[in-house]
Design an enzyme around this catalytic site. Structure first.
Site, PDB file in Angstrom:
ATOM      1  N   ASN A  69      87.662  40.994  44.735  1.00 39.05           N
ATOM      2  CA  ASN A  69      87.017  41.745  43.642  1.00 39.05           C
ATOM      3  C   ASN A  69      87.804  42.988  43.212  1.00 39.05           C
ATOM      4  O   ASN A  69      87.894  43.299  42.044  1.00 39.05           O
ATOM      5  CB  ASN A  69      85.546  42.059  43.955  1.00 39.05           C
ATOM      6  CG  ASN A  69      85.340  42.781  45.257  1.00 39.05           C
ATOM      7  OD1 ASN A  69      86.247  42.856  46.098  1.00 39.05           O
ATOM      8  ND2 ASN A  69      84.154  43.327  45.453  1.00 39.05           N
ATOM      9  N   GLU A 103      83.615  45.656  56.113  1.00 39.58           N
ATOM     10  CA  GLU A 103      82.804  46.045  54.943  1.00 39.58           C
ATOM     11  C   GLU A 103      82.287  44.745  54.331  1.00 39.58           C
ATOM     12  O   GLU A 103      83.060  43.966  53.790  1.00 39.58           O
ATOM     13  CB  GLU A 103      83.651  46.848  53.956  1.00 39.58           C
ATOM     14  CG  GLU A 103      82.784  47.677  53.011  1.00 39.58           C
ATOM     15  CD  GLU A 103      82.424  46.956  51.733  1.00 39.58           C
ATOM     16  OE1 GLU A 103      81.587  46.025  51.786  1.00 39.58           O
ATOM     17  OE2 GLU A 103      82.977  47.334  50.687  1.00 39.58           O
ATOM     18  N   CYS A 149      80.566  45.556  45.557  1.00 41.63           N
ATOM     19  CA  CYS A 149      79.687  45.641  46.719  1.00 41.63           C
ATOM     20  C   CYS A 149      78.635  46.735  46.578  1.00 41.63           C
ATOM     21  O   CYS A 149      77.572  46.651  47.163  1.00 41.63           O
ATOM     22  CB  CYS A 149      80.507  45.871  47.980  1.00 41.63           C
ATOM     23  SG  CYS A 149      81.511  47.359  47.901  1.00 41.63           S
TER      24      CYS A 149
HETATM   25  O1  TXE Z   1      84.154  35.759  50.518  1.00 38.11           O
HETATM   26  P1  TXE Z   1      84.879  35.632  51.927  1.00 38.11           P
HETATM   27  P2  TXE Z   1      84.007  34.706  49.330  1.00 38.11           P
HETATM   28  C1  TXE Z   1      80.454  38.400  49.052  1.00 38.11           C
HETATM   29  C2  TXE Z   1      79.805  38.065  47.707  1.00 38.11           C
HETATM   30  C3  TXE Z   1      80.408  36.733  47.394  1.00 38.11           C
HETATM   31  C4  TXE Z   1      80.459  36.105  48.766  1.00 38.11           C
HETATM   32  C5  TXE Z   1      81.423  34.957  48.939  1.00 38.11           C
HETATM   33  O2  TXE Z   1      78.420  37.944  47.872  1.00 38.11           O
HETATM   34  O3  TXE Z   1      79.608  35.979  46.495  1.00 38.11           O
HETATM   35  O4  TXE Z   1      80.848  37.169  49.611  1.00 38.11           O
HETATM   36  O5  TXE Z   1      82.759  35.334  48.559  1.00 38.11           O
HETATM   37  C6  TXE Z   1      88.993  35.436  54.060  1.00 38.11           C
HETATM   38  N1  TXE Z   1      88.735  34.176  59.037  1.00 38.11           N
HETATM   39  N2  TXE Z   1      81.632  39.257  48.905  1.00 38.11           N
HETATM   40  O6  TXE Z   1      83.649  33.352  49.826  1.00 38.11           O
HETATM   41  O7  TXE Z   1      84.819  34.243  52.456  1.00 38.11           O
HETATM   42  C7  TXE Z   1      89.281  34.841  52.695  1.00 38.11           C
HETATM   43  O8  TXE Z   1      90.469  34.049  52.743  1.00 38.11           O
HETATM   44  C8  TXE Z   1      89.460  35.124  58.440  1.00 38.11           C
HETATM   45  C9  TXE Z   1      81.402  40.679  49.076  1.00 38.11           C
HETATM   46  O9  TXE Z   1      85.225  34.780  48.511  1.00 38.11           O
HETATM   47  O10 TXE Z   1      84.301  36.695  52.762  1.00 38.11           O
HETATM   48  C10 TXE Z   1      89.401  36.099  51.855  1.00 38.11           C
HETATM   49  O11 TXE Z   1      90.689  36.678  52.049  1.00 38.11           O
HETATM   50  N3  TXE Z   1      89.437  35.337  57.103  1.00 38.11           N
HETATM   51  C11 TXE Z   1      82.649  41.432  49.168  1.00 38.11           C
HETATM   52  C12 TXE Z   1      88.347  37.028  52.464  1.00 38.11           C
HETATM   53  O12 TXE Z   1      88.068  36.473  53.752  1.00 38.11           O
HETATM   54  C13 TXE Z   1      88.629  34.567  56.360  1.00 38.11           C
HETATM   55  C14 TXE Z   1      83.846  40.978  48.455  1.00 38.11           C
HETATM   56  C15 TXE Z   1      87.041  37.164  51.700  1.00 38.11           C
HETATM   57  O13 TXE Z   1      86.417  35.919  51.581  1.00 38.11           O
HETATM   58  C16 TXE Z   1      87.835  33.565  56.942  1.00 38.11           C
HETATM   59  C17 TXE Z   1      83.953  39.534  48.384  1.00 38.11           C
HETATM   60  C18 TXE Z   1      87.910  33.392  58.352  1.00 38.11           C
HETATM   61  N4  TXE Z   1      87.172  32.479  58.983  1.00 38.11           N
HETATM   62  C19 TXE Z   1      82.839  38.735  48.565  1.00 38.11           C
HETATM   63  N5  TXE Z   1      87.115  32.962  55.955  1.00 38.11           N
HETATM   64  C20 TXE Z   1      82.537  42.914  49.309  1.00 38.11           C
HETATM   65  N6  TXE Z   1      82.238  43.386  50.528  1.00 38.11           N
HETATM   66  O14 TXE Z   1      82.728  43.667  48.370  1.00 38.11           O
HETATM   67  C21 TXE Z   1      87.448  33.563  54.794  1.00 38.11           C
HETATM   68  N7  TXE Z   1      88.374  34.530  55.024  1.00 38.11           N
END
Ligand code: TXE
Length: 478
Positions: free
Chosen positions: A151, A249, A283
């Protein structure tokens, strides 16, 4: 951007031959932009080894020298600001104005963290013994793995790298597979400086592969992650065997409380901006509203008009937009499903409420839902899209109780002209951040951290900086 670039992992200041198997697409029109690597196990090993090898010498340099590199990179970011902003818009979908803000804020953040070089302090403690001095030293942790979301992908590089480097750590960054281009372009700028090899490395890949390899690795001393609760939980499990320190976070479900004495015009403007900015994928933007019954009709009507006036579409094809697309098909499906479920449970669509007919991109209409109740998923789960659910409350007490009754505890906001109501809300809201008469964003000198499932630890300011250190207490008896 018509040319399809193949990026390569950045390890020890070299772009190493990699198999570029992940496609990166523009979410506004689904066009292919670039191919990036799925880092192999050997490349993740090499990146961690390079960071480990570089760390001792890096930490041995005076902090002011380490800070000098951050300033050099900040200056390069500024020199390339317009190009970087366009790249961010192309792969992430935010409007150009916001991409420019992100790039400039990133440069400012690098400079801000550099300022800490002369302010890193330990403590001298009073001893119970005669002739003894007790020193509390702050030392780097070692190698940091920074795992980024999509994001604010560019800013998050700096948010993790700058405090890590100024305190003497080295870092391996894994950008999100959705938005890796800007991170490789950042690495190109780093490569133009004389930053010692291994201090900053980038490996790309999915969470299930590169992400897991990094988080399970015994050679990583801190995992700094921003993303979803589910992934945060998986990362905790991966870190458990090595007892690796975590900084997480994990998003929010920010309540905005609008009291009857609020400046409604201000509240509507701020909540709209917060829900529309980055297409609601922030977030700490308002995710649910609790409005006092006395002003509810007026507020809902004004919110609907304000959200309906949002100009949205493809930010590189149209000028003067407020909002771009959602990040991908899965995000669009999630938002559409949440709205369908809410209306099935009795929520009323006041404006929007459907996928937008805007070609191949992932566009959703700016939406206001009235008549929401505290047991609806739309009031409890993170939407991460331009949808605002509103619930009517009788008074501040009810609003605070409902706001606190959440798995998330990152941010919250209150709109009122009463100082005592604002103070009481600040005291009783159980959140990491509260904004009075405004919405996000947070200040770089603040501390961005959340209660409950919103995370562990935090970022920014002095407290965020010290997350990248451990203490070493030395007793000297003479
Ligand atoms: O997030 P992911 P996603 C929330 C928001 C969104 C939801 C899903 O609600 O709709 O999460 O988003 C890495 N081990 N936020 O699926 O999966 C992945 O490659 C290590 C809130 O995109 O959390 C990427 O680099 N790493 C948020 C990162 O995690 C892993 C911002 C984020 O992906 C992994 C984004 C694993 N097992 C989404 N699995 C905020 N806090 O602002 C995934 N990744």
């Amino acid at each position: 951007m018509t040319e399809i670039i193949h990026y390569q992992n950045f390890i020890a200041n070299a772009f190493v031959p990699s198999d570029p198997s992940i496609e990166v697409r523009n979410p506004a029109n689904n066009q292919l932009l670039a191919r990036v690597p799925e880092a192999s196990g050997e490349q993740v090993e090499a990146a961690i080894a390079a960071a480990r090898h570089a760390q001792k010498n890096w930490a041995a340099r005076p902090a002011i020298e380490r800070a000098g590199y951050l300033r050099k990179i900040a200056s390069k970011v500024r020199d390339n600001a317009e190009r970087l902003a366009h790249l961010i818009t192309a792969e992430q979908g935010k409007v150009l104005g916001l991409a420019r803000v992100e790039v400039n804020f990133t440069a400012d953040y690098l400079d801000y963290m550099a300022e800490w070089a002369r302010r890193l302090e330990g403590e001298v403690l009073t001893s119970d013994r005669v002739g003894e001095n007790i020193f509390l030293l702050r030392k780097p942790l070692g190698v940091v793995a920074g795992i980024l979301p999509w994001n604010f992908p560019f800013f998050l590089i700096a948010r993790k790298m700058a405090p890590a480097l100024v305190t003497g750590n080295t870092i391996v960054i894994k950008p999100s597979e959705e938005t890796p281009i800007n991170c490789f372009e950042f690495a190109r700028l780093v490569a133009e400086t004389d930053l010692p090899p291994g201090v900053f490395n980038v490996v790309s890949g999915t969470g299930a592969t590169a992400g897991q390899r990094l988080t399970r690795h015994a050679g990583v001393d801190l995992i700094s992650f921003t993303g979803s609760v589910d992934t945060g939980s998986r990362i905790m499990a991966a870190a458990a065997p090595n007892i690796t320190k975590l900084n997480l976070e994990l998003g929010g479900k920010a309540p905005a409380i609008v009291l009857a004495d609020a400046d409604l015009e201000l509240a509507v403007k701020a909540v709209t901006a917060s829900r529309v900015i980055n297409t609601g994928q922030v977030c700490n933007c308002a995710e649910r509203v609790y409005v006092e019954r006395k002003v509810a009709d007026q507020f809902i009507e004004q919110m609907a008009a304000s959200m309906a006036a949002t100009r949205y579409g493809d930010p590189l094809a149209e000028d003067d937009l407020d909002m771009g697309p959602l990040i991908n098909q899965a995000a669009l499906d999630k938002v559409a499903q949440m709205v369908r479920t809410a209306t099935g449970q009795g929520a009323e669509v006041v404006t929007g409420g459907a996928v937008a007919d805007k070609g191949a991109g992932f566009h959703y209409q700016p939406t206001v839902l009235a008549g929401c109740g505290s047991d609806m998923a739309i009031m409890r789960q993170e939407i991460f899209g331009p949808v605002l659910p509103i619930q009517i409350v009788e008074d501040l007490d009810e609003a605070i109780a409902l706001a606190n009754d959440s798995e998330y505890g990152l941010t919250s906001s209150v709109y009122t002209r009463s100082l005592s109501a604002a103070m009481r809300a600040s005291n009783e809201l159980d959140f990491g951040e509260t904004y009075i008469n405004r919405e996000n964003f947070e200040a770089m000198q603040g501390f961005h951290a959340g209660a409950r499932k919103s995370g562990i630890g935090g970022a920014d300011g002095k407290h965020g900086l010290y997350e990248y250190t451990h203490t070493h207490v030395v007793y000297i008896q003479i």
